[in-house]
Design a protein around this motif. Sequence first.
Motif, PDB file in Angstrom:
ATOM      1  N   ALA A   1       0.836  -1.207   0.000  1.00 20.91           N
ATOM      2  CA  ALA A   1       0.000   0.000   0.000  1.00 20.91           C
ATOM      3  C   ALA A   1       0.868   1.254   0.000  1.00 20.91           C
ATOM      4  O   ALA A   1       0.560   2.236  -0.690  1.00 20.91           O
ATOM      5  N   LEU A   2       1.944   1.233   0.750  1.00 24.93           N
ATOM      6  CA  LEU A   2       2.859   2.380   0.786  1.00 24.93           C
ATOM      7  C   LEU A   2       3.514   2.593  -0.574  1.00 24.93           C
ATOM      8  O   LEU A   2       3.641   3.729  -1.046  1.00 24.93           O
ATOM      9  N   ALA A   3       3.918   1.527  -1.231  1.00 19.27           N
ATOM     10  CA  ALA A   3       4.547   1.642  -2.546  1.00 19.27           C
ATOM     11  C   ALA A   3       3.567   2.185  -3.580  1.00 19.27           C
ATOM     12  O   ALA A   3       3.917   3.050  -4.390  1.00 19.27           O
ATOM     13  N   VAL A   4       2.329   1.705  -3.547  1.00 17.35           N
ATOM     14  CA  VAL A   4       1.319   2.200  -4.493  1.00 17.35           C
ATOM     15  C   VAL A   4       1.033   3.669  -4.229  1.00 17.35           C
ATOM     16  O   VAL A   4       0.929   4.476  -5.162  1.00 17.35           O
ATOM     17  N   ALA A   5       0.920   4.063  -2.957  1.00 18.21           N
ATOM     18  CA  ALA A   5       0.659   5.466  -2.628  1.00 18.21           C
ATOM     19  C   ALA A   5       1.805   6.360  -3.084  1.00 18.21           C
ATOM     20  O   ALA A   5       1.580   7.452  -3.619  1.00 18.21           O
ATOM     21  N   ALA A   6       3.032   5.919  -2.904  1.00 17.50           N
ATOM     22  CA  ALA A   6       4.179   6.714  -3.347  1.00 17.50           C
ATOM     23  C   ALA A   6       4.213   6.820  -4.871  1.00 17.50           C
ATOM     24  O   ALA A   6       4.506   7.889  -5.423  1.00 17.50           O
ATOM     25  N   LEU A   7       3.899   5.741  -5.546  1.00 23.86           N
ATOM     26  CA  LEU A   7       3.887   5.751  -6.999  1.00 23.86           C
ATOM     27  C   LEU A   7       2.796   6.689  -7.524  1.00 23.86           C
ATOM     28  O   LEU A   7       3.047   7.511  -8.410  1.00 23.86           O
ATOM     29  N   VAL A   8       1.599   6.573  -6.991  1.00 25.59           N
ATOM     30  CA  VAL A   8       0.503   7.440  -7.431  1.00 25.59           C
ATOM     31  C   VAL A   8       0.814   8.893  -7.111  1.00 25.59           C
ATOM     32  O   VAL A   8       0.600   9.783  -7.936  1.00 25.59           O
TER      33      VAL A   8
ATOM     34  N   GLY B   1       3.753  10.314  -6.816  1.00 31.28           N
ATOM     35  CA  GLY B   1       4.812  10.784  -7.705  1.00 31.28           C
ATOM     36  C   GLY B   1       4.306  11.069  -9.104  1.00 31.28           C
ATOM     37  O   GLY B   1       4.643  12.093  -9.710  1.00 31.28           O
ATOM     38  N   VAL B   2       3.498  10.166  -9.625  1.00 32.05           N
ATOM     39  CA  VAL B   2       2.965  10.355 -10.977  1.00 32.05           C
ATOM     40  C   VAL B   2       2.012  11.544 -11.012  1.00 32.05           C
ATOM     41  O   VAL B   2       2.098  12.403 -11.897  1.00 32.05           O
ATOM     42  N   MET B   3       1.095  11.603 -10.070  1.00 30.86           N
ATOM     43  CA  MET B   3       0.123  12.696 -10.061  1.00 30.86           C
ATOM     44  C   MET B   3       0.805  14.037  -9.776  1.00 30.86           C
ATOM     45  O   MET B   3       0.434  15.055 -10.349  1.00 30.86           O
ATOM     46  N   GLY B   4       1.782  14.056  -8.914  1.00 31.22           N
ATOM     47  CA  GLY B   4       2.491  15.289  -8.616  1.00 31.22           C
ATOM     48  C   GLY B   4       3.270  15.818  -9.804  1.00 31.22           C
ATOM     49  O   GLY B   4       3.343  17.020 -10.026  1.00 31.22           O
ATOM     50  N   SER B   5       3.825  14.920 -10.584  1.00 29.44           N
ATOM     51  CA  SER B   5       4.578  15.383 -11.756  1.00 29.44           C
ATOM     52  C   SER B   5       3.659  15.796 -12.893  1.00 29.44           C
ATOM     53  O   SER B   5       4.055  16.574 -13.756  1.00 29.44           O
TER      54      SER B   5
ATOM     55  N   ILE C   1       0.297  17.067 -12.466  1.00 23.02           N
ATOM     56  CA  ILE C   1      -0.631  18.141 -12.117  1.00 23.02           C
ATOM     57  C   ILE C   1       0.078  19.469 -11.903  1.00 23.02           C
ATOM     58  O   ILE C   1      -0.355  20.505 -12.389  1.00 23.02           O
ATOM     59  N   VAL C   2       1.173  19.463 -11.176  1.00 23.32           N
ATOM     60  CA  VAL C   2       1.847  20.708 -10.816  1.00 23.32           C
ATOM     61  C   VAL C   2       2.719  21.173 -11.971  1.00 23.32           C
ATOM     62  O   VAL C   2       3.626  20.460 -12.395  1.00 23.32           O
ATOM     63  N   PRO C   3       2.466  22.375 -12.509  1.00 21.57           N
ATOM     64  CA  PRO C   3       3.329  22.876 -13.583  1.00 21.57           C
ATOM     65  C   PRO C   3       4.684  23.295 -13.012  1.00 21.57           C
ATOM     66  O   PRO C   3       4.791  23.667 -11.853  1.00 21.57           O
ATOM     67  N   PRO C   4       5.718  23.221 -13.823  1.00 25.12           N
ATOM     68  CA  PRO C   4       7.031  23.635 -13.315  1.00 25.12           C
ATOM     69  C   PRO C   4       7.037  25.131 -13.013  1.00 25.12           C
ATOM     70  O   PRO C   4       6.417  25.927 -13.733  1.00 25.12           O
ATOM     71  N   ALA C   5       7.701  25.490 -11.967  1.00 22.07           N
ATOM     72  CA  ALA C   5       7.763  26.897 -11.565  1.00 22.07           C
ATOM     73  C   ALA C   5       8.683  27.662 -12.506  1.00 22.07           C
ATOM     74  O   ALA C   5       9.808  27.240 -12.789  1.00 22.07           O
TER      75      ALA C   5
END
Length: 91
Positions: A46-53, A55-59, A61-65
């Motif tokens: 569960a921890l690995a899946v949460a970290a993977l999701v 990481g993927v969603m964070g990269s 959704i968030v535009p580069p500053a």
Amino acid sequence: MADLDRLIADGPTPGGARLDTLEDAVWARVALRRAKGREARLRLSALAVAALVGGVMGSQIVPPAKPAGGDLAVFSPRVAAAPLDLRSALG
């Protein structure tokens, strides 16, 4: 040796541990240990899946500053790290 012969002749003590339930107790402990192992693997998965999701969603959704250009852009860390000839070219 006489003490050992006497203990064997007396037989088991009435308050002593019985071996009738030993096997069941051992298998209960084995089952408990297996359950704890499955629980630990489930938590790690569960921890690995949460970290993977995350990481993927964070990269995605968030535009580069992007640095904002303004009057104080000459004091930015990027300009401070530039070589001296680029500083003179910037003005």
